[in-house]
Design a protein around this motif. Structure first.
Motif, PDB file in Angstrom:
ATOM      1  N   ARG A   1       0.861  -1.190   0.000  1.00  0.00           N
ATOM      2  CA  ARG A   1       0.000   0.000   0.000  1.00  0.00           C
ATOM      3  C   ARG A   1       0.901   1.246   0.000  1.00  0.00           C
ATOM      4  O   ARG A   1       1.969   1.235   0.622  1.00  0.00           O
ATOM      5  N   VAL A   2       0.432   2.309  -0.661  1.00  0.00           N
ATOM      6  CA  VAL A   2       1.279   3.503  -0.813  1.00  0.00           C
ATOM      7  C   VAL A   2       0.725   4.685  -0.028  1.00  0.00           C
ATOM      8  O   VAL A   2      -0.457   5.018  -0.165  1.00  0.00           O
ATOM      9  N   ALA A   3       1.568   5.313   0.757  1.00  0.00           N
ATOM     10  CA  ALA A   3       1.187   6.560   1.427  1.00  0.00           C
ATOM     11  C   ALA A   3       1.680   7.711   0.558  1.00  0.00           C
ATOM     12  O   ALA A   3       2.868   7.773   0.211  1.00  0.00           O
ATOM     13  N   GLU A   4       0.764   8.595   0.200  1.00  0.00           N
ATOM     14  CA  GLU A   4       1.088   9.661  -0.759  1.00  0.00           C
ATOM     15  C   GLU A   4       1.827  10.826  -0.103  1.00  0.00           C
ATOM     16  O   GLU A   4       1.908  10.934   1.121  1.00  0.00           O
ATOM     17  N   ILE A   5       2.352  11.679  -0.982  1.00  0.00           N
ATOM     18  CA  ILE A   5       3.056  12.877  -0.516  1.00  0.00           C
ATOM     19  C   ILE A   5       2.255  14.113  -0.906  1.00  0.00           C
ATOM     20  O   ILE A   5       1.287  14.013  -1.676  1.00  0.00           O
ATOM     21  N   THR A   6       2.653  15.250  -0.409  1.00  0.00           N
ATOM     22  CA  THR A   6       2.034  16.510  -0.822  1.00  0.00           C
ATOM     23  C   THR A   6       2.927  17.110  -1.930  1.00  0.00           C
ATOM     24  O   THR A   6       4.097  16.720  -2.042  1.00  0.00           O
ATOM     25  N   PRO A   7       2.392  18.046  -2.730  1.00  0.00           N
ATOM     26  CA  PRO A   7       3.171  18.508  -3.890  1.00  0.00           C
ATOM     27  C   PRO A   7       4.551  19.088  -3.541  1.00  0.00           C
ATOM     28  O   PRO A   7       5.466  19.045  -4.356  1.00  0.00           O
ATOM     29  N   ASP A   8       4.731  19.600  -2.324  1.00  0.00           N
ATOM     30  CA  ASP A   8       6.059  20.141  -1.972  1.00  0.00           C
ATOM     31  C   ASP A   8       7.049  19.022  -1.637  1.00  0.00           C
ATOM     32  O   ASP A   8       8.226  19.288  -1.379  1.00  0.00           O
ATOM     33  N   GLY A   9       6.573  17.788  -1.646  1.00  0.00           N
ATOM     34  CA  GLY A   9       7.492  16.670  -1.418  1.00  0.00           C
ATOM     35  C   GLY A   9       7.573  16.230   0.027  1.00  0.00           C
ATOM     36  O   GLY A   9       8.498  15.501   0.399  1.00  0.00           O
ATOM     37  N   ALA A  10       6.602  16.658   0.843  1.00  0.00           N
ATOM     38  CA  ALA A  10       6.553  16.168   2.229  1.00  0.00           C
ATOM     39  C   ALA A  10       5.622  14.958   2.267  1.00  0.00           C
ATOM     40  O   ALA A  10       4.772  14.795   1.379  1.00  0.00           O
ATOM     41  N   LEU A  11       5.773  14.140   3.292  1.00  0.00           N
ATOM     42  CA  LEU A  11       4.820  13.050   3.464  1.00  0.00           C
ATOM     43  C   LEU A  11       3.480  13.648   3.871  1.00  0.00           C
ATOM     44  O   LEU A  11       3.439  14.580   4.681  1.00  0.00           O
ATOM     45  N   ASP A  12       2.392  13.106   3.340  1.00  0.00           N
ATOM     46  CA  ASP A  12       1.067  13.533   3.774  1.00  0.00           C
ATOM     47  C   ASP A  12       0.747  12.734   5.049  1.00  0.00           C
ATOM     48  O   ASP A  12       0.308  11.581   4.979  1.00  0.00           O
ATOM     49  N   LEU A  13       0.995  13.361   6.196  1.00  0.00           N
ATOM     50  CA  LEU A  13       0.930  12.614   7.458  1.00  0.00           C
ATOM     51  C   LEU A  13      -0.488  12.165   7.799  1.00  0.00           C
ATOM     52  O   LEU A  13      -0.678  11.102   8.396  1.00  0.00           O
ATOM     53  N   ASP A  14      -1.486  12.967   7.384  1.00  0.00           N
ATOM     54  CA  ASP A  14      -2.868  12.537   7.640  1.00  0.00           C
ATOM     55  C   ASP A  14      -3.191  11.295   6.830  1.00  0.00           C
ATOM     56  O   ASP A  14      -3.785  10.334   7.340  1.00  0.00           O
ATOM     57  N   ALA A  15      -2.751  11.305   5.569  1.00  0.00           N
ATOM     58  CA  ALA A  15      -2.989  10.141   4.704  1.00  0.00           C
ATOM     59  C   ALA A  15      -2.236   8.927   5.244  1.00  0.00           C
ATOM     60  O   ALA A  15      -2.743   7.803   5.217  1.00  0.00           O
ATOM     61  N   LEU A  16      -1.043   9.175   5.746  1.00  0.00           N
ATOM     62  CA  LEU A  16      -0.236   8.073   6.278  1.00  0.00           C
ATOM     63  C   LEU A  16      -0.938   7.438   7.484  1.00  0.00           C
ATOM     64  O   LEU A  16      -1.066   6.214   7.578  1.00  0.00           O
ATOM     65  N   ARG A  17      -1.412   8.309   8.360  1.00  0.00           N
ATOM     66  CA  ARG A  17      -2.132   7.818   9.550  1.00  0.00           C
ATOM     67  C   ARG A  17      -3.374   7.029   9.130  1.00  0.00           C
ATOM     68  O   ARG A  17      -3.633   5.943   9.641  1.00  0.00           O
ATOM     69  N   ALA A  18      -4.110   7.590   8.173  1.00  0.00           N
ATOM     70  CA  ALA A  18      -5.341   6.931   7.720  1.00  0.00           C
ATOM     71  C   ALA A  18      -5.042   5.576   7.080  1.00  0.00           C
ATOM     72  O   ALA A  18      -5.864   4.655   7.136  1.00  0.00           O
ATOM     73  N   ALA A  19      -3.845   5.472   6.486  1.00  0.00           N
ATOM     74  CA  ALA A  19      -3.489   4.203   5.813  1.00  0.00           C
ATOM     75  C   ALA A  19      -3.054   3.125   6.795  1.00  0.00           C
ATOM     76  O   ALA A  19      -2.939   1.960   6.437  1.00  0.00           O
ATOM     77  N   MET A  20      -2.808   3.520   8.052  1.00  0.00           N
ATOM     78  CA  MET A  20      -2.339   2.541   9.055  1.00  0.00           C
ATOM     79  C   MET A  20      -3.522   1.757   9.630  1.00  0.00           C
ATOM     80  O   MET A  20      -3.864   1.863  10.807  1.00  0.00           O
ATOM     81  N   THR A  21      -4.152   0.975   8.786  1.00  0.00           N
ATOM     82  CA  THR A  21      -5.313   0.173   9.207  1.00  0.00           C
ATOM     83  C   THR A  21      -4.830  -1.157   9.798  1.00  0.00           C
ATOM     84  O   THR A  21      -3.644  -1.486   9.680  1.00  0.00           O
ATOM     85  N   PRO A  22      -5.746  -1.942  10.395  1.00  0.00           N
ATOM     86  CA  PRO A  22      -5.300  -3.188  11.046  1.00  0.00           C
ATOM     87  C   PRO A  22      -4.627  -4.197  10.117  1.00  0.00           C
ATOM     88  O   PRO A  22      -3.865  -5.040  10.585  1.00  0.00           O
ATOM     89  N   GLU A  23      -4.860  -4.097   8.790  1.00  0.00           N
ATOM     90  CA  GLU A  23      -4.193  -5.062   7.877  1.00  0.00           C
ATOM     91  C   GLU A  23      -2.695  -4.793   7.780  1.00  0.00           C
ATOM     92  O   GLU A  23      -1.924  -5.661   7.384  1.00  0.00           O
ATOM     93  N   VAL A  24      -2.303  -3.549   8.089  1.00  0.00           N
ATOM     94  CA  VAL A  24      -0.890  -3.184   7.899  1.00  0.00           C
ATOM     95  C   VAL A  24      -0.047  -3.808   9.004  1.00  0.00           C
ATOM     96  O   VAL A  24      -0.256  -3.556  10.187  1.00  0.00           O
TER      97      VAL A  24
END
Ligand code: PMP
Length: 418
Positions: free
Chosen positions: A154-177
């Motif tokens: 699964r891929v956690a996306e970045i924001t256009p300035d090249g930072a990690l999108d931390l909200d998206a990263l958190r949201a992607a941390m589901t129990p399957e991970v």
């Protein structure tokens, strides 16, 4: 506290005399195409100080023998130097030596986690979370594991300035991970990721964390214990050490539970045709004759960086980056990829209307070494919709004068291509 570096200034804050530091790197004296070399490809591999070159030379001239197997004097010296390098590196990263597996580099280190930790554990329905900005070394091993276990990547996306999108990263941390693999510093964008916070969040959810420290360890003080990850990988050749050296730090509980990935000599206690008793970690993961001279060199590199002071290295590179950024903003039509607030001295760029390879080739004729291409990060370049970028990556031994020469060369090349 480390001893004062031979290049430290007696006055001021103890910061090294950078001109003298640079003079200790023999290769930087050379010319390329009749021009003084400007080496701005440090994210690819770093140059070596004389202290490291001499340590490798001295090992082969005076101490060469295999490690662990010999009881003779040379064997003892070689083993002490090899184990000494492990101890130095462990101190440098603030970890225990018996949790540090020496290996050929980050690529091997990440594959070790993939084959020894992930492969026996993951199954269909599980997910491995990686970020968009990963190097292929932190993508492909997980794809190989996924293909054999039925897990997904699964891929956690970045924001256009090249930072990690931390909200998206958190949201992607589901129990399957079950596993999160993220770089500490991006080799393309220079982005410094908040790995401590990320690992804390992951740990709270029971997700095992792997941090790729290849581009971080050469440029700032790394406190692996404070980061709180499960695995941390480094590569020696980017931190003043020889190629073919690196390490994987892992929590002892993992190392005890993981089966070895490669079998052979050195990694066993006892072998019979009825079965084999493995050595204790970290030796369990170090089958075969290691790159002994390389690790002697890496030990010298760690001594060198320690004496320089990683705080001084970081401050020096921040100052060089600020200068480079300021110069580059004045070049019309130049686009920078990666403008996150916390950035290492890596600048990926393109100039409107010019192909990246043409730029790098013409810069080379001016004596300037930059990398052009996809930087082993195809998915990241796909995000930006470009086929390649040029990348200037700096180290503490680069100079303000080199930045000016680089920018002058860039203006000239832009004129030729425009
Ligand atoms: N990860 C990152 C972020 C890197 O920059 C690199 C080297 N370009 C690697 C992994 C792989 O390192 P090595 O080839 O030394 O194993």
């Amino acid at each position: 506290m480390s001893a004062p570096h031979p290049h430290s200034r007696a006055d001021g804050d103890g910061a090294p005399d950078w001109a003298r530091v640079r003079a200790g790197f023999p290769l930087l004296e050379r010319q390329v195409h009749g021009k003084p070399l400007v080496y701005f490809d440090n994210a690819n591999t770093g140059q070596k100080p004389a202290a490291v070159i001499e340590a490798v030379d001295d090992f082969y001239r005076r101490h060469n023998a295999n490690v662990s197997r010999a009881v003779h004097a040379l064997g003892t010296e070689a083993t002490e130097s090899y184990e000494g390098a492990r101890a130095k590196l462990a101190r440098f990263l603030n970890v225990r030596g018996d949790e540090l597996v020496l290996c050929s580099g980050t690529t091997f280190a990440l594959n070790l986690v993939a084959y020894s930790w992930a492969l026996p554990r993951l199954e269909a329905g599980d997910a491995i979370l990686v970020s968009r900005m990963e190097h292929h070394a932190n993508i492909v091993p997980w794809q190989l594991v996924a293909a054999r276990t039925g897990a997904t990547v699964r891929v956690a996306e970045i924001t256009p300035d090249g930072a990690l999108d931390l909200d998206a990263l958190r949201a992607a941390m589901t129990p399957e991970v079950k596993l999160l693999a993220v770089t500490h510093v991006s080799n393309v964008l220079g982005t410094v990721n908040p790995v401590r916070e990320i690992c804390r969040e992951a740990r709270r959810r029971g997700i095992v964390t792997v941090v790729d420290g290849s581009q971080a360890a050469p440029h700032r003080r790394i406190d692996v214990a404070a980061i709180g990850c499960d695995f941390y990988a480094i590569t020696g050749h980017k931190m003043c050490g020889p190629t073919g050296t690196g390490a994987l730090w892992a929590r002892r509980e993992h190392l005890l539970a993981m089966p070895p990935f490669i079998g052979g000599g050195e990694m066993i206690k006892e072998v019979s045709f009825d079965g084999t008793v493995f050595n204790d970690p970290p030796h369990k993961f170090e089958a075969g004759t290691p790159n002994i001279a390389g690790f002697v060199g890496l030990g010298a590199a760690v001594d060198y960086l320690d004496a320089l002071g990683m705080e001084h290295v970081e401050a020096r590179e921040a100052e060089l980056l600020a200068h480079l950024d300021e110069e580059l903003t004045r070049i019309e039509g130049l686009r920078i990829f990666g403008t996150a607030p916390d950035k290492a001295a890596v600048v990926s760029f393109l100039i409107e209307g010019a192909h990246s390879h043409d730029l790098a080739t013409l810069l080379d004729l001016e004596g300037v070494a930059v990398r052009s291409g996809q930087h082993c990060a195809h998915p990241l370049l796909q995000y930006y919709g470009v086929a390649a970028t040029c990348r200037a990556s700096l180290a503490f031994y680069n100079t303000h004068e080199e930045i000016e020469r680089f920018v002058a060369a860039l203006r000239k090349v832009r004129g030729l291509l425009g």
